[in-house]
Design a protein around this motif. Structure first.
Motif, PDB file in Angstrom:
ATOM      1  N   SER A  85       0.829  -1.213   0.000  1.00 13.75           N
ATOM      2  CA  SER A  85       0.000   0.000   0.000  1.00 13.75           C
ATOM      3  C   SER A  85       0.863   1.262   0.000  1.00 13.75           C
ATOM      4  CB  SER A  85      -0.964   0.005   1.189  1.00 13.75           C
ATOM      5  OG  SER A  85      -0.269   0.110   2.417  1.00 13.75           O
ATOM      6  N   LYS A  95      -5.358   8.820  -1.820  1.00 12.43           N
ATOM      7  CA  LYS A  95      -5.607   8.783  -0.373  1.00 12.43           C
ATOM      8  C   LYS A  95      -6.434   7.565   0.054  1.00 12.43           C
ATOM      9  CE  LYS A  95      -4.220  13.188   0.609  1.00 12.43           C
ATOM     10  NZ  LYS A  95      -2.843  13.272   0.916  1.00 12.43           N
ATOM     11  N   TRP A  96      -7.212   6.980  -0.846  1.00  6.55           N
ATOM     12  CA  TRP A  96      -8.061   5.836  -0.471  1.00  6.55           C
ATOM     13  C   TRP A  96      -7.225   4.623  -0.060  1.00  6.55           C
ATOM     14  CZ3 TRP A  96      -7.383   1.287  -3.029  1.00  6.55           C
ATOM     15  CH2 TRP A  96      -6.791   1.335  -4.297  1.00  6.55           C
ATOM     16  N   GLY A  98      -4.824   4.653   2.071  1.00  8.63           N
ATOM     17  CA  GLY A  98      -4.430   4.805   3.472  1.00  8.63           C
ATOM     18  C   GLY A  98      -4.948   3.755   4.442  1.00  8.63           C
ATOM     19  N   PRO A  99      -6.225   3.387   4.404  1.00  7.44           N
ATOM     20  CA  PRO A  99      -6.730   2.397   5.373  1.00  7.44           C
ATOM     21  C   PRO A  99      -6.160   0.986   5.208  1.00  7.44           C
ATOM     22  CG  PRO A  99      -8.541   3.698   4.472  1.00  7.44           C
ATOM     23  CD  PRO A  99      -7.314   4.041   3.678  1.00  7.44           C
ATOM     24  N   THR A 101      -2.937   0.229   4.830  1.00  3.06           N
ATOM     25  CA  THR A 101      -1.630   0.149   5.493  1.00  3.06           C
ATOM     26  C   THR A 101      -1.735  -0.399   6.915  1.00  3.06           C
ATOM     27  OG1 THR A 101      -0.934   2.016   4.119  1.00  3.06           O
ATOM     28  CG2 THR A 101       0.494   1.425   5.967  1.00  3.06           C
ATOM     29  N   PRO A 102      -2.632   0.113   7.771  1.00  3.39           N
ATOM     30  CA  PRO A 102      -2.691  -0.433   9.129  1.00  3.39           C
ATOM     31  C   PRO A 102      -3.153  -1.896   9.187  1.00  3.39           C
ATOM     32  CG  PRO A 102      -4.135   1.497   8.919  1.00  3.39           C
ATOM     33  CD  PRO A 102      -3.468   1.281   7.601  1.00  3.39           C
TER      34      PRO A 102
END
Length: 127
Positions: A85, A95-96, A98-99, A101-102
């Protein structure tokens, strides 16, 4: 020792070196410094978890546990989601991503936890 894991780790290491070289040379000419830094973070964690997979593979020589298999699986998924990611974000700036990665980071954490449990549960030498 788990030969298949070592082979996959070797290929993962190859990919990490190739991506690291691209990030250090090619990406700098097409992306801003903040995206290059994000890409480098992906490469760093890619390497760390490639080494973790190697450790799991060699641990299989002493420890017989399905937890080792799960730890290696989670490290691979973590590399794909976390580092992947970050690579994708550095290329696209979308930006989508981003979620995702965690979720990869959580896989990496769980992999380390399962690795630790497999070691702790092993009835070998208690030193």
């Amino acid at each position: 020792m788990k030969k298949g894991l070592l082979l996959l780790a070797a290929l993962s290491g190859f990919l990490a070196v190739a991506l690291g070289a691209f990030g250090a040379h090619g990406l700098k000419s097409i992306a801003p410094p903040e995206l290059v830094a994000i890409f480098k973070l992906g490469v760093d964690y890619h390497f760390y978890h490639t080494f973790a997979i190697i450790a799991v593979a060699f641990s299989g020589h002493w420890i017989s546990s399905k937890l080792l298999d799960w730890a290696a699986y989670l490290f691979f998924v973590g590399i794909f989601l976390f580092s992947g990611s970050l690579y994708l974000y550095a290329f696209t700036g979308a930006k989508w991503i981003g979620p995702i990665t965690p979720m990869g980071g959580a896989c990496m954490l769980l992999g380390w936890l399962l690795f630790a449990i497999a070691i702790a549960k092993h009835p070998g030498n208690k030193s």
